[in-house]
Design a protein around this motif. Sequence first.
Motif, PDB file in Angstrom:
ATOM      1  N   GLY A   8      -8.713  -9.490   4.772  1.00  0.00           N
ATOM      2  CA  GLY A   8      -8.982  -8.797   3.511  1.00  0.00           C
ATOM      3  C   GLY A   8      -8.455  -7.367   3.520  1.00  0.00           C
ATOM      4  N   GLY A   9      -7.909  -6.857   4.626  1.00  0.00           N
ATOM      5  CA  GLY A   9      -7.454  -5.474   4.734  1.00  0.00           C
ATOM      6  C   GLY A   9      -6.127  -5.206   4.064  1.00  0.00           C
ATOM      7  N   LYS A  10      -5.209  -6.173   4.045  1.00  0.00           N
ATOM      8  CA  LYS A  10      -3.893  -5.962   3.430  1.00  0.00           C
ATOM      9  C   LYS A  10      -4.005  -5.689   1.935  1.00  0.00           C
ATOM     10  CE  LYS A  10      -0.958  -8.311   6.694  1.00  0.00           C
ATOM     11  NZ  LYS A  10       0.000  -9.373   6.922  1.00  0.00           N
ATOM     12  N   LEU A  14      -2.859  -2.177   0.205  1.00  0.00           N
ATOM     13  CA  LEU A  14      -1.911  -2.152  -0.911  1.00  0.00           C
ATOM     14  C   LEU A  14      -2.547  -1.521  -2.150  1.00  0.00           C
ATOM     15  CD1 LEU A  14      -0.154  -5.621  -0.585  1.00  0.00           C
ATOM     16  CD2 LEU A  14       0.836  -3.366  -0.189  1.00  0.00           C
ATOM     17  N   GLY A  15      -3.795  -1.793  -2.390  1.00  0.00           N
ATOM     18  CA  GLY A  15      -4.508  -1.202  -3.525  1.00  0.00           C
ATOM     19  C   GLY A  15      -4.616   0.309  -3.383  1.00  0.00           C
ATOM     20  N   LEU A  16      -4.942   0.778  -2.169  1.00  0.00           N
ATOM     21  CA  LEU A  16      -5.027   2.219  -1.922  1.00  0.00           C
ATOM     22  C   LEU A  16      -3.657   2.885  -2.068  1.00  0.00           C
ATOM     23  CD1 LEU A  16      -7.519   2.396   1.086  1.00  0.00           C
ATOM     24  CD2 LEU A  16      -7.914   3.112  -1.265  1.00  0.00           C
ATOM     25  N   ALA A  17      -2.613   2.231  -1.605  1.00  0.00           N
ATOM     26  CA  ALA A  17      -1.259   2.778  -1.742  1.00  0.00           C
ATOM     27  C   ALA A  17      -0.877   2.868  -3.226  1.00  0.00           C
ATOM     28  CB  ALA A  17      -0.257   1.918  -0.981  1.00  0.00           C
ATOM     29  N   GLY A  18      -1.210   1.836  -3.992  1.00  0.00           N
ATOM     30  CA  GLY A  18      -0.929   1.852  -5.428  1.00  0.00           C
ATOM     31  C   GLY A  18      -1.712   2.942  -6.154  1.00  0.00           C
ATOM     32  N   LEU A  19      -2.967   3.119  -5.771  1.00  0.00           N
ATOM     33  CA  LEU A  19      -3.800   4.165  -6.352  1.00  0.00           C
ATOM     34  C   LEU A  19      -3.242   5.549  -6.022  1.00  0.00           C
ATOM     35  CD1 LEU A  19      -6.356   4.888  -7.919  1.00  0.00           C
ATOM     36  CD2 LEU A  19      -7.606   4.835  -5.746  1.00  0.00           C
TER      37      LEU A  19
END
Length: 173
Positions: A8-10, A14-19
């Motif tokens: 569940g970390g990927k 990716l969500g944090l990078a997009g944010l």
Amino acid sequence: MRDRLPVGGKPLLLGLAGLGLALVLAIGPVLDAVAAADAIGVARDRLARAQAAAPVPVPLSAADDGALVAAFRARLEALAAEHIAVVDGAGLRADPDRPTLPRLSASLRGTAEGLHGLMLALETQGPLLVPEEAELTVERPADPDIGRATVLRLNLTVRGVLLPGPGPRSAAP
């Protein structure tokens, strides 16, 4: 041994990078808006200082009818001399609805250029006179054979200001 992210970390990474990317892209326009607001504030301050420093032109005024007509005629004569026009007459018509703002009327002759310059000066230079009515007619047509320009007649109506007289004085005991 390789460190592996949990399953569940990927998506979280990716969500944090997009944010983070969205925040970086949003900060630019926000900073531009803040800078524009500061520039508008500075410009408003500059405008307020300029308006306070500029003299406010006053309207043509006098204490009584005769003085107002004389001031009006003198103003027209001065402008007519500058703009090659002739003042044929000036007068006053009282307005019962607005007794402190009588109508001043004048009849002038000149070229289109001269009368245009005179009207512009009336509206922009102090003491101000704002035309209420203006009628322009051809007094004498041009004659190209002898090089004579068209002479126009301007019948003009403006408002003057009658200043209030001194108030009633109290009698001394």
